[in-house]
Design a protein around this motif. Structure first.
Motif, PDB file in Angstrom:
ATOM      1  N   ILE A  30       0.974  -1.172   0.119  1.00 31.50           N
ATOM      2  CA  ILE A  30       0.145  -0.079   0.066  1.00 31.50           C
ATOM      3  C   ILE A  30       1.016   1.242  -0.088  1.00 31.50           C
ATOM      4  CG2 ILE A  30      -1.750   1.335   1.300  1.00 31.50           C
ATOM      5  CD1 ILE A  30      -2.385  -1.500   2.325  1.00 31.50           C
ATOM      6  N   ALA A  31       1.080   1.901  -1.142  1.00 29.60           N
ATOM      7  CA  ALA A  31       1.790   2.930  -1.422  1.00 29.60           C
ATOM      8  C   ALA A  31       1.154   4.238  -1.679  1.00 29.60           C
ATOM      9  CB  ALA A  31       2.763   2.951  -2.664  1.00 29.60           C
ATOM     10  N   PHE A  32       1.167   5.139  -0.506  1.00 30.22           N
ATOM     11  CA  PHE A  32       0.382   6.129  -0.464  1.00 30.22           C
ATOM     12  C   PHE A  32       0.892   7.683  -0.267  1.00 30.22           C
ATOM     13  CE2 PHE A  32       0.693   5.010   3.951  1.00 30.22           C
ATOM     14  CZ  PHE A  32       0.608   6.176   4.854  1.00 30.22           C
ATOM     15  N   TYR A  33       0.245   8.775  -0.268  1.00 28.82           N
ATOM     16  CA  TYR A  33       0.546   9.992  -0.032  1.00 28.82           C
ATOM     17  C   TYR A  33      -0.538  10.576   1.061  1.00 28.82           C
ATOM     18  CZ  TYR A  33       2.220  14.787   0.490  1.00 28.82           C
ATOM     19  OH  TYR A  33       2.587  15.962   1.242  1.00 28.82           O
ATOM     20  N   SER A  34      -0.108  11.082   1.992  1.00 30.08           N
ATOM     21  CA  SER A  34      -1.134  11.805   2.857  1.00 30.08           C
ATOM     22  C   SER A  34      -0.515  13.086   3.422  1.00 30.08           C
ATOM     23  CB  SER A  34      -1.559  10.772   4.056  1.00 30.08           C
ATOM     24  OG  SER A  34      -2.624  11.349   4.886  1.00 30.08           O
ATOM     25  N   ARG A  35      -1.358  13.854   3.707  1.00 27.80           N
ATOM     26  CA  ARG A  35      -0.731  15.294   4.186  1.00 27.80           C
ATOM     27  C   ARG A  35      -1.280  15.696   5.641  1.00 27.80           C
ATOM     28  NH1 ARG A  35      -0.569  20.987   1.112  1.00 27.80           N
ATOM     29  NH2 ARG A  35       0.818  19.824   0.071  1.00 27.80           N
ATOM     30  N   ASN A  36      -2.778  15.217   5.556  1.00 23.23           N
ATOM     31  CA  ASN A  36      -3.309  15.667   6.850  1.00 23.23           C
ATOM     32  C   ASN A  36      -4.221  14.394   7.568  1.00 23.23           C
ATOM     33  OD1 ASN A  36      -2.799  18.412   7.083  1.00 23.23           O
ATOM     34  ND2 ASN A  36      -3.848  18.626   5.400  1.00 23.23           N
ATOM     35  N   SER A  37      -3.928  13.058   6.932  1.00 26.34           N
ATOM     36  CA  SER A  37      -4.169  11.789   7.767  1.00 26.34           C
ATOM     37  C   SER A  37      -5.460  11.400   7.148  1.00 26.34           C
ATOM     38  CB  SER A  37      -4.176  12.064   9.160  1.00 26.34           C
ATOM     39  OG  SER A  37      -5.523  12.517   9.593  1.00 26.34           O
ATOM     40  N   SER A  38      -6.390  12.047   6.248  1.00 23.86           N
ATOM     41  CA  SER A  38      -7.409  11.166   5.651  1.00 23.86           C
ATOM     42  C   SER A  38      -6.795  10.086   4.949  1.00 23.86           C
ATOM     43  CB  SER A  38      -8.258  12.253   4.880  1.00 23.86           C
ATOM     44  OG  SER A  38      -8.700  13.346   5.708  1.00 23.86           O
ATOM     45  N   THR A  39      -6.055  10.148   4.093  1.00 24.57           N
ATOM     46  CA  THR A  39      -5.674   9.061   3.003  1.00 24.57           C
ATOM     47  C   THR A  39      -4.664   8.005   3.907  1.00 24.57           C
ATOM     48  OG1 THR A  39      -5.417  10.794   1.336  1.00 24.57           O
ATOM     49  CG2 THR A  39      -4.733   8.787   0.937  1.00 24.57           C
ATOM     50  N   GLU A  40      -4.120   8.395   4.890  1.00 19.84           N
ATOM     51  CA  GLU A  40      -3.249   7.621   5.871  1.00 19.84           C
ATOM     52  C   GLU A  40      -4.415   6.682   6.665  1.00 19.84           C
ATOM     53  OE1 GLU A  40      -0.543   7.661   9.794  1.00 19.84           O
ATOM     54  OE2 GLU A  40      -1.992   9.288   9.453  1.00 19.84           O
ATOM     55  N   ILE A  41      -5.382   7.306   7.229  1.00 23.03           N
ATOM     56  CA  ILE A  41      -6.328   6.819   7.805  1.00 23.03           C
ATOM     57  C   ILE A  41      -7.014   5.465   6.676  1.00 23.03           C
ATOM     58  CG2 ILE A  41      -8.519   6.356   8.854  1.00 23.03           C
ATOM     59  CD1 ILE A  41      -7.833   9.307  10.196  1.00 23.03           C
ATOM     60  N   LEU A  42      -7.399   5.595   5.628  1.00 19.80           N
ATOM     61  CA  LEU A  42      -8.014   4.823   4.731  1.00 19.80           C
ATOM     62  C   LEU A  42      -6.732   3.803   4.377  1.00 19.80           C
ATOM     63  CD1 LEU A  42      -9.608   7.050   2.056  1.00 19.80           C
ATOM     64  CD2 LEU A  42     -10.863   5.833   3.871  1.00 19.80           C
ATOM     65  N   ALA A  43      -5.639   4.083   4.131  1.00 21.63           N
ATOM     66  CA  ALA A  43      -4.350   3.276   3.991  1.00 21.63           C
ATOM     67  C   ALA A  43      -4.475   2.059   4.944  1.00 21.63           C
ATOM     68  CB  ALA A  43      -3.307   3.824   3.856  1.00 21.63           C
ATOM     69  N   ASN A  44      -4.596   2.573   6.208  1.00 21.61           N
ATOM     70  CA  ASN A  44      -4.303   1.477   7.346  1.00 21.61           C
ATOM     71  C   ASN A  44      -5.792   0.758   7.434  1.00 21.61           C
ATOM     72  OD1 ASN A  44      -2.097   1.996   9.555  1.00 21.61           O
ATOM     73  ND2 ASN A  44      -2.593   3.949   8.598  1.00 21.61           N
ATOM     74  N   ALA A  45      -6.984   1.264   6.903  1.00 24.92           N
ATOM     75  CA  ALA A  45      -8.117   0.373   7.107  1.00 24.92           C
ATOM     76  C   ALA A  45      -7.988  -0.711   5.860  1.00 24.92           C
ATOM     77  CB  ALA A  45      -9.340   1.117   6.795  1.00 24.92           C
ATOM     78  N   ILE A  46      -7.376  -0.363   4.637  1.00 23.55           N
ATOM     79  CA  ILE A  46      -7.093  -1.209   3.756  1.00 23.55           C
ATOM     80  C   ILE A  46      -6.064  -2.497   4.194  1.00 23.55           C
ATOM     81  CG2 ILE A  46      -6.140  -1.659   1.147  1.00 23.55           C
ATOM     82  CD1 ILE A  46      -7.488   1.452   0.903  1.00 23.55           C
TER      83      ILE A  46
END
Length: 209
Positions: free
Chosen positions: A8-24
């Motif tokens: 799971i390769a992601f970019y996140s600045r304010n954690s929204s995408t990060e939170i989705l990445a962790n759920a995936i």
């Protein structure tokens, strides 16, 4: 048979995408995957990041938690899930730089047949979530990935997300992904892992597809 390997390769600045990445990642692990979570890096310095409230601090904090995605990660994986916030209706430059750096593996054909999927977030309603996810499908096709969308293959899809991948609207970073959006993300992790496992079975001698 070994576990399906999911990057799971992601970019996140304010954690929204990060939170989705962790759920995936959670959904993939539940389905039996080995997971690597990686955050793409900024290519601007602290001086530029300091002009945007919270950017520098968030970047340093997340970079402490996650390694940067590498070419080796992509070669290791059976499935690659890309995640990004929208940038003017398209992919963030940070994640795109990582994808562009996979040209060596592409040239060698080492990404052909791997599973590929996408997810993302945006700050504003109608801010480009769907166009962003669809824009990533193009380089994924060039890399030779087998694109796996979500469709409406799970009840969670009737409450949140898109048929192209998990999404979230943060309302200018005032909202975090809720249970419905996290359920879609977990389903995405399970779906990607299930498809990757099926392809691994198909490639294994003596195992019926």
């Amino acid at each position: 048979m070994s576990k399906p390997k999911v990057l799971i390769a992601f970019y996140s600045r304010n954690s929204s995408t990060e939170i989705l990445a962790n759920a995936i990642a959670q959904g993939a692990i539940e389905e039996g995957a080995e997971v690597r979570l990686r955050r793409a890096r900024e290519f601007v310095g602290d001086e530029i990041m300091s002009q945007v409230p919270g950017w520098r601090e968030n970047a340093h904090a997340m970079n402490e938690k996650y390694e940067a995605p590498s070419e080796e990660d992509a070669e290791w994986a059976d499935a690659i899930v890309f995640g990004t916030p929208t940038r003017f209706g398209s992919i963030s430059s940070e994640l795109k730089a990582y994808i562009d750096g996979l040209g060596g593996l592409w040239f060698q054909g080492k990404l052909n047949g791997k599973v590929g999927s996408v997810f993302g977030s945006t700050s504003s309603l109608h801010g480009g979530n769907e166009s962003t996810l669809l824009s990533i499908y193009t380089p994924m096709a060039h890399l030779g990935l087998i694109i796996v969308p979500l469709g409406y293959a799970d009840p969670a899809m009737l409450k949140a997300g898109t048929p192209y991948g998990a999404t979230h609207v943060s309302a200018r970073d005032s909202l975090k992904p809720d249970d419905d959006h996290l359920a879609v993300a977990r389903f995405q992790g399970r779906r990607v892992t299930s498809v990757a496992r099926g392809l691994l079975h198909a490639k294994t001698p003596g195992v019926a597809a």
